[in-house]
Design a protein around this motif. Structure first.
Motif, PDB file in Angstrom:
ATOM      1  N   GLU A 128       0.829  -1.210   0.000  1.00 11.97           N
ATOM      2  CA  GLU A 128       0.000   0.000   0.000  1.00 11.97           C
ATOM      3  C   GLU A 128       0.864   1.260   0.000  1.00 11.97           C
ATOM      4  O   GLU A 128       0.539   2.246  -0.664  1.00 11.97           O
ATOM      5  CB  GLU A 128      -0.904   0.009   1.239  1.00 11.97           C
ATOM      6  N   GLU A 178       2.359   1.636  -3.479  1.00  9.39           N
ATOM      7  CA  GLU A 178       1.338   2.136  -4.403  1.00  9.39           C
ATOM      8  C   GLU A 178       1.229   3.658  -4.328  1.00  9.39           C
ATOM      9  O   GLU A 178       1.124   4.335  -5.350  1.00  9.39           O
ATOM     10  CB  GLU A 178      -0.005   1.495  -4.064  1.00  9.39           C
ATOM     11  N   ARG A 179       1.293   4.187  -3.119  1.00  7.98           N
ATOM     12  CA  ARG A 179       1.204   5.636  -2.958  1.00  7.98           C
ATOM     13  C   ARG A 179       2.461   6.342  -3.474  1.00  7.98           C
ATOM     14  O   ARG A 179       2.388   7.447  -4.007  1.00  7.98           O
ATOM     15  CB  ARG A 179       0.982   5.979  -1.485  1.00  7.98           C
ATOM     16  N   GLN A 198       2.303  10.427  -4.525  1.00 12.57           N
ATOM     17  CA  GLN A 198       1.829  11.093  -3.314  1.00 12.57           C
ATOM     18  C   GLN A 198       2.981  11.480  -2.383  1.00 12.57           C
ATOM     19  O   GLN A 198       2.800  12.293  -1.477  1.00 12.57           O
ATOM     20  CB  GLN A 198       0.842  10.186  -2.571  1.00 12.57           C
ATOM     21  N   TYR A 199       4.146  10.876  -2.601  1.00 17.01           N
ATOM     22  CA  TYR A 199       5.307  11.195  -1.775  1.00 17.01           C
ATOM     23  C   TYR A 199       6.509  11.500  -2.651  1.00 17.01           C
ATOM     24  O   TYR A 199       6.663  10.950  -3.741  1.00 17.01           O
ATOM     25  CB  TYR A 199       5.642  10.031  -0.837  1.00 17.01           C
ATOM     26  N   TYR A 239       4.719   7.229   7.845  1.00 16.22           N
ATOM     27  CA  TYR A 239       3.606   6.410   7.352  1.00 16.22           C
ATOM     28  C   TYR A 239       4.035   4.954   7.194  1.00 16.22           C
ATOM     29  O   TYR A 239       3.323   4.027   7.611  1.00 16.22           O
ATOM     30  CB  TYR A 239       3.113   6.981   6.025  1.00 16.22           C
TER      31      TYR A 239
END
Length: 221
Positions: A192, A195-196, A201-202, A213
């Motif tokens: 997960e 995937e981000r 997203q990062y 996270y």
């Protein structure tokens, strides 16, 4: 009444800052001996050895303060943060210090290291340290790697640079071009999170948020 509250607020900040100066931890010297006590990671002034970062150590609150340079240590832990000795890779320089401490931001077969202010170019020759984080057991297996400590007495540094490698001797700068591939490998155990990362997203700008996270996801298991 408002003035009193403001004064109390600033007093609380000062007390909090002083309480964070010394943290419980330990260090392992170059001979492999472990010493437990209190560690100050960001001392002021010049260190005992020129061009080397240093920390301060004492056995307890009442004990005498001892300065320890990178030449004295293999690694140390302060609070929840783990540090190892490293030399700036390639032709980079780290402030005034040739050798300094880098935080182990993420530990694993491929480690992520954080250095405050690393990354400026210089003409120095690369010298690999004779020790570092082991990829198969040893010191590396005991490290946690927390967040939020400045370090490296003697040469103040402001910007945080990140590196990856199996140990400090083969550190490579983490940049925008290799970020997705490297961090996807480092955090492969958490699909997960990967995937981000791949969704954008990062990035380097919110690296600490990504690390937090990732560790929360691992702890949730």
């Amino acid at each position: 009444m408002r003035s009193i509250l403001i004064i109390l607020f600033f007093m609380l900040i000062v007390v909090s800052a002083k309480s964070q100066k010394w943290q419980p931890g330990y260090f392992i010297d170059v001979k492999g001996n472990k010493s437990t006590g209190l560690i100050h990671t960001d001392p002021h002034g010049k260190g005992p050895i020129k061009n080397e970062g240093f920390i301060e150590y004492k056995e307890d609150k009442k004990a005498k303060t001892i300065e320890l340079s990178t030449s004295d240590l293999r690694c140390f832990v302060a609070g929840q943060d783990s540090f190892v000795v490293a030399h700036a890779p390639g032709n980079e320089t780290w402030g005034k210090n040739e050798f300094d401490f880098v935080r182990i931001a993420v530990a694993g077969p491929l480690n992520i290291y954080a250095a405050n202010g690393g990354g400026s170019k210089g003409s120095g020759i690369h010298v690999s340290p004779g020790f570092g984080l082991s990829t198969g057991g040893g010191y590396g297996t005991s490290y946690g790697g927390g967040l939020g400590i400045s370090f490296g007495g003697g040469g103040k540094r402001s910007k945080t640079s990140y590196y990856f490698g199996s140990n400090t001797a083969d550190m490579v700068h983490l940049n925008d071009d290799n970020f997705i591939d490297v961090m996807s490998e480092v955090m492969a155990d958490e699909p997960e999170v990967v995937e981000r990362i791949r969704a954008g997203q990062y990035n380097l700008g919110n690296m600490e948020k990504l690390i937090t996270y990732f560790k929360k996801k691992k702890e949730s298991h």
